[in-house]
Design a protein around this motif. Structure first.
Motif, PDB file in Angstrom:
ATOM      1  N   PRO A   1       0.821  -1.225   0.000  1.00 32.64           N
ATOM      2  CA  PRO A   1       0.000   0.000   0.000  1.00 32.64           C
ATOM      3  C   PRO A   1       0.853   1.273   0.000  1.00 32.64           C
ATOM      4  N   LEU A   2       1.979   1.232   0.688  1.00 34.75           N
ATOM      5  CA  LEU A   2       2.856   2.412   0.733  1.00 34.75           C
ATOM      6  C   LEU A   2       3.485   2.672  -0.636  1.00 34.75           C
ATOM      7  N   ALA A   3       3.913   1.588  -1.279  1.00 36.50           N
ATOM      8  CA  ALA A   3       4.522   1.735  -2.611  1.00 36.50           C
ATOM      9  C   ALA A   3       3.483   2.263  -3.605  1.00 36.50           C
ATOM     10  N   GLN A   4       2.257   1.761  -3.450  1.00 39.83           N
ATOM     11  CA  GLN A   4       1.156   2.214  -4.284  1.00 39.83           C
ATOM     12  C   GLN A   4       0.948   3.714  -4.137  1.00 39.83           C
ATOM     13  N   ALA A   5       0.921   4.148  -2.891  1.00 37.36           N
ATOM     14  CA  ALA A   5       0.701   5.568  -2.612  1.00 37.36           C
ATOM     15  C   ALA A   5       1.828   6.414  -3.199  1.00 37.36           C
ATOM     16  N   ALA A   6       3.066   5.901  -3.090  1.00 36.93           N
ATOM     17  CA  ALA A   6       4.210   6.635  -3.627  1.00 36.93           C
ATOM     18  C   ALA A   6       4.118   6.751  -5.147  1.00 36.93           C
ATOM     19  N   GLU A   7       3.510   5.760  -5.784  1.00 40.83           N
ATOM     20  CA  GLU A   7       3.406   5.722  -7.235  1.00 40.83           C
ATOM     21  C   GLU A   7       2.333   6.694  -7.763  1.00 40.83           C
ATOM     22  N   GLY A   8       1.373   7.009  -6.906  1.00 39.40           N
ATOM     23  CA  GLY A   8       0.293   7.905  -7.336  1.00 39.40           C
ATOM     24  C   GLY A   8      -1.035   7.430  -6.785  1.00 39.40           C
TER      25      GLY A   8
ATOM     26  N   ASN B   1      -6.853  -3.179  -6.707  1.00 39.38           N
ATOM     27  CA  ASN B   1      -6.648  -1.745  -6.864  1.00 39.38           C
ATOM     28  C   ASN B   1      -6.196  -1.397  -8.268  1.00 39.38           C
ATOM     29  N   VAL B   2      -6.682  -0.271  -8.718  1.00 33.89           N
ATOM     30  CA  VAL B   2      -6.458   0.117 -10.107  1.00 33.89           C
ATOM     31  C   VAL B   2      -5.644   1.414 -10.146  1.00 33.89           C
ATOM     32  N   ALA B   3      -4.429   1.327 -10.724  1.00 38.10           N
ATOM     33  CA  ALA B   3      -3.577   2.521 -10.848  1.00 38.10           C
ATOM     34  C   ALA B   3      -3.717   3.083 -12.268  1.00 38.10           C
ATOM     35  N   HIS B   4      -3.579   4.394 -12.382  1.00 40.30           N
ATOM     36  CA  HIS B   4      -3.792   5.042 -13.677  1.00 40.30           C
ATOM     37  C   HIS B   4      -2.742   4.599 -14.710  1.00 40.30           C
ATOM     38  N   PRO B   5      -3.084   4.685 -15.988  1.00 37.94           N
ATOM     39  CA  PRO B   5      -2.100   4.391 -17.033  1.00 37.94           C
ATOM     40  C   PRO B   5      -0.899   5.331 -16.886  1.00 37.94           C
TER      41      PRO B   5
ATOM     42  N   ALA C   1      -5.301  13.128 -11.466  1.00 36.13           N
ATOM     43  CA  ALA C   1      -6.605  13.806 -11.414  1.00 36.13           C
ATOM     44  C   ALA C   1      -7.531  13.310 -12.517  1.00 36.13           C
ATOM     45  N   GLY C   2      -6.985  13.186 -13.712  1.00 33.83           N
ATOM     46  CA  GLY C   2      -7.793  12.727 -14.833  1.00 33.83           C
ATOM     47  C   GLY C   2      -8.375  11.346 -14.570  1.00 33.83           C
ATOM     48  N   PHE C   3      -7.538  10.480 -13.978  1.00 37.03           N
ATOM     49  CA  PHE C   3      -7.986   9.116 -13.723  1.00 37.03           C
ATOM     50  C   PHE C   3      -9.007   9.074 -12.584  1.00 37.03           C
ATOM     51  N   MET C   4      -8.716   9.815 -11.507  1.00 33.93           N
ATOM     52  CA  MET C   4      -9.610   9.762 -10.341  1.00 33.93           C
ATOM     53  C   MET C   4     -11.004  10.291 -10.696  1.00 33.93           C
ATOM     54  N   ALA C   5     -11.100  11.147 -11.693  1.00 35.58           N
ATOM     55  CA  ALA C   5     -12.407  11.654 -12.123  1.00 35.58           C
ATOM     56  C   ALA C   5     -13.285  10.525 -12.653  1.00 35.58           C
ATOM     57  N   GLN C   6     -12.647   9.422 -13.030  1.00 34.81           N
ATOM     58  CA  GLN C   6     -13.422   8.294 -13.577  1.00 34.81           C
ATOM     59  C   GLN C   6     -13.714   7.220 -12.535  1.00 34.81           C
ATOM     60  N   GLN C   7     -13.504   7.570 -11.270  1.00 29.89           N
ATOM     61  CA  GLN C   7     -13.649   6.577 -10.190  1.00 29.89           C
ATOM     62  C   GLN C   7     -15.000   5.856 -10.223  1.00 29.89           C
ATOM     63  N   THR C   8     -16.062   6.608 -10.395  1.00 33.50           N
ATOM     64  CA  THR C   8     -17.391   5.984 -10.367  1.00 33.50           C
ATOM     65  C   THR C   8     -17.527   4.910 -11.442  1.00 33.50           C
ATOM     66  N   THR C   9     -17.026   5.220 -12.626  1.00 32.03           N
ATOM     67  CA  THR C   9     -17.116   4.249 -13.727  1.00 32.03           C
ATOM     68  C   THR C   9     -16.255   3.022 -13.440  1.00 32.03           C
ATOM     69  N   VAL C  10     -15.044   3.244 -12.913  1.00 31.65           N
ATOM     70  CA  VAL C  10     -14.176   2.108 -12.574  1.00 31.65           C
ATOM     71  C   VAL C  10     -14.843   1.244 -11.506  1.00 31.65           C
TER      72      VAL C  10
END
Lengths: 469, 469
Positions: free
Chosen positions: A334-341, A389-393, A399-408
């Motif tokens: 989880p920490l590495a994930q957070a560091a990645e974005g 968990n789904v990380a952005h491309p 921000a662009g990716f998190m805007a699509q959270q509902t769809t994901v």
């Protein structure tokens, strides 16, 4: 509200009725700092009778109550909404270990006890209280029970529900139900205990509990196995259960990408496998006999799995330090994930047998809808619980990716549902998923839940807006 | 009622709506033949949809329903009262094993499946369904769940509640709740499953369940230990749990008088101890490794217990036949009791740590009130469950003693209550103890139970007069 607050001050002492903004602030924001609510007071009773006195006042004055333990929940279940109409009722002063009975293998604790203190008190008595989770240094046992917490030992010992024999509860009318029974068998009526457990404070306030203790294991052994696929991990799980039965206490799946992220952000944590593998399983055995017996059991299991071509390679920890290092890798995901974005996280569970199919199928759906997304898939495979968990491309912004959270979420949760799974394995519903469950639960189930809520809390003063709306 | 019966016939076929006295008789008398009730029809639907159709008719016509499985209950929970106003709804035609998933370790079964068939289907798939009790050849899994059955494997595997992951239930309105989830973790709302389990058919009708399976043990070993007192048995229990942990699957206490009775009425069953001892413990280990490992574990445990002077002597079974012979002695206690005369029986549970004190204290109270009574005390000590049975003094008649049953129950149950125990460990409440629980449960608990019953079954058509009055 002056009359109400004066009555509260009279009941528990003015210094325990907080209204100043600087005093209440810490109780109003959730653990992940995603939302700050508003309460016109934070009330801190010292004992069960004071809790009951406060609840009676709330009942009388129609004041909504948000019960709060360590406030470490992940679904906004323990903080108030923005309306400033509720009080937060903090249980943290109810922090006594009331009794330990090492022959009955039980302990009676107040709900404000911090989980780590409960574990320690059990250990001091030569017993194990197996509930263990990341926030154990801050979360309280009352919160653990109210959210039926899971954690890392569910495979062997069950969820919080399975670790509790009895409860003491203050009802929404301020009455006290003493169900503090330390009994393994008791068939004398409806199972009120399990109704309050997991109810997220919407049916009453847990003030104390009788917990089940287990023998302390004599030895623990850890191994990290490298495999070709989640399906191979399922074969390893079956093999491990058949050979080791209840000695198997941990079985964590991690995809190669999880370990890549850990390696990228914590370069000191490297694995000594000669080649890259698709999946990894961290498995742990707890033994009631001896170090030697645990070693033999683990080595024979891994040997058998290698021979059957289930496992491609494996590291068996030969010291406590090595074992801790392996767990460290798992816990740094989880920490590495957070560091990645930023990530869109899902806490889902599935019938264990369909997990391979679920991962393949959901990965494909997401790649189709969001080309290039990177999957950070790991979790408690032995319990069917995936942190999917789904990380952005690479090329997209947070921000662009998190805007699509509902769809994901929709893609993932719809697929979880079609595989017979749950959209909240261990985090609960709170104020975050109460609309989501309306989509997946049948009308009959929602209606049954509403009937129970209405029967036990007709005024709807217990944690309104949480779990059910 | 003609319109109702015609509608039932139309819904499920005339041949499954029994009204002739010779056809209904078998459904109206309880297992121990203590009471015969009256029902104006016995209705036998074939599937969940037919159950729902019948219940909708009962809802419409205000007809009370007595759900019935194998009708092996001991508290008059599955037979109607004498009023002839209810139907018996027999679930025995819902007897399909719907699915077995040996990777998820679950099976989905209909509620009318006989327990032994469920065990066998699990075994055929190489898995263990551990629920086991005397009536397993006749009782159904639906009845086991509705009464939260216990039995001989609770110490290791838990009660029926702990062996069930999901349910399918027909509500008192004839709606279907599909909660057939095969998940180890699911925190998405109130725990309806555990509310229906143990509700004795008063909140709805369980039509199917997802059951938890376990690995089959590779070996089982049995020993009979002779000890000085129940307190020594408690020390042995702690020692066995610390050394063997979950390998300990059976721990049964029997007083010397129990074995005397068995020897008197079944002379072929004799024990080869050189001298008479006060108490005996039958203990069983189940091992996931090998015969040799099980032998070593058991021999070391007994050796340690002898050395610590916890155990005075012991017989370790060296063959399956010897092991069966030891269990035979245990299982012949109720038969020997019956051969000796009538008994006043109690199915109680206690915190394990107070069992020695409870036996001493209750024995003394009974001797004081009824000089010469003979105590037939045995039970699942590992679960805190005692069958605390009272046989009449040698010189008194059966009839004279049985006339004092209420007073004897009062002495025993009052003392159980004062030691924090339960007056019904595994048999439930039914129509036999619903007044007794009013004495021992708090007004708050009864009120909570009534609120739930009223919320889910406002017409009070589900098994009225059982559990709650």
């Amino acid at each position: 509200m002056k009359a109400f607050l004066d009555a509260c001050r009279h009941a528990i002492g003015a210094q325990y009725v907080l209204t100043a903004a600087d005093e209440t602030a810490a109780y109003l924001t959730d653990w992940r700092r995603r939302f700050t609510g508003s309460a016109f007071a934070v009330v801190k009773p010292a004992c069960t009778e004071e809790v009951a006195a406060i609840v009676r006042l709330c009942h009388q004055f129609h004041v909504p109550i948000v019960p709060q333990g360590g406030n470490t929940g992940l679904v906004l279940g323990s903080i108030p909404d923005a309306s400033n109409t509720a009080i937060v009722l903090s249980l943290t002063r109810l922090n006594r270990i009331r009794a330990i009975d090492s022959v009955n293998n039980t302990m009676t604790v107040e709900s404000g006890c911090i989980l780590q203190n409960v574990q320690q008190a059990a250990a001091d008595a030569g017993r194990l209280f197996p509930l263990s989770l990341a926030s154990e240094g801050s979360c309280t046992i009352g919160g653990n029970l109210s959210s039926n917490a899971g954690g890392t030992a569910v495979l062997r010992y069950g969820n919080a529900r399975e670790l509790c024999l009895g409860l003491e509860v203050v009802t929404p009318q301020g009455e006290l139900w003493n169900g503090l029974r330390g009994l393994r068998k008791d068939n004398t009526g409806y199972d009120l205990r399990d109704l309050y457990i997991g109810a997220e404070g919407t049916l009453g306030i847990i003030t104390a509990a009788v917990l089940k203790l287990s023998p302390l294991p004599k030895a623990q052994r850890t191994a990290l196995a490298a495999l070709r696929s989640p399906d191979a991990a399922l074969r390893l799980l079956t093999l491990a259960q058949m050979r080791c039965n209840s000695a198997l206490t941990g079985f964590e799946l991690m995809s190669a990408f999880c370990l890549t992220l850990v390696g990228r952000h914590f370069p000191q944590m490297h694995l000594s496998f000669r080649e890259q593998h698709a999946q990894y399983v961290l498995l742990e055995l707890s033994d009631s006999e001896s170090e030697e017996h645990a070693n033999t059991l683990l080595e024979e299991l891994i040997g058998d799995a290698l021979q059957q071509d289930i496992v491609q390679d494996a590291i068996v920890a030969t010291s406590l330090a090595q074992s801790a290092a392996l767990w460290d890798i798992r816990e740094h995901i989880p920490l590495a994930q957070a560091a990645e974005g930023k990530n869109i996280k899902h806490d889902v569970s599935l019938p264990i047998s369909v997990i391979g199919d679920f991962i393949r199928s959901t990965d494909a759906l997401l790649q189709q809808a969001f080309p290039g997304v990177r999957m950070v898939t790991f979790g408690h495979l032995g319990d069917g619980n995936l942190h999917y968990n789904v990380a952005h491309p690479e090329q997209e912004t947070d921000a662009g990716f998190m805007a699509q959270q509902t769809t994901v979420n929709r893609v993932v949760h719809d697929n979880v549902h079609s595989f017979g799974g749950s959209i909240s394995a261990e985090h609960g519903i709170g104020a975050l998923k109460h609309e989501e469950i309306l989509r997946y639960k049948s009308a009959v189930e929602i209606q049954l839940m509403r009937a129970i809520k209405q029967a036990l809390d007709p005024q709807n003063i217990m944690n309104p807006g949480k779990l059910l709306t």
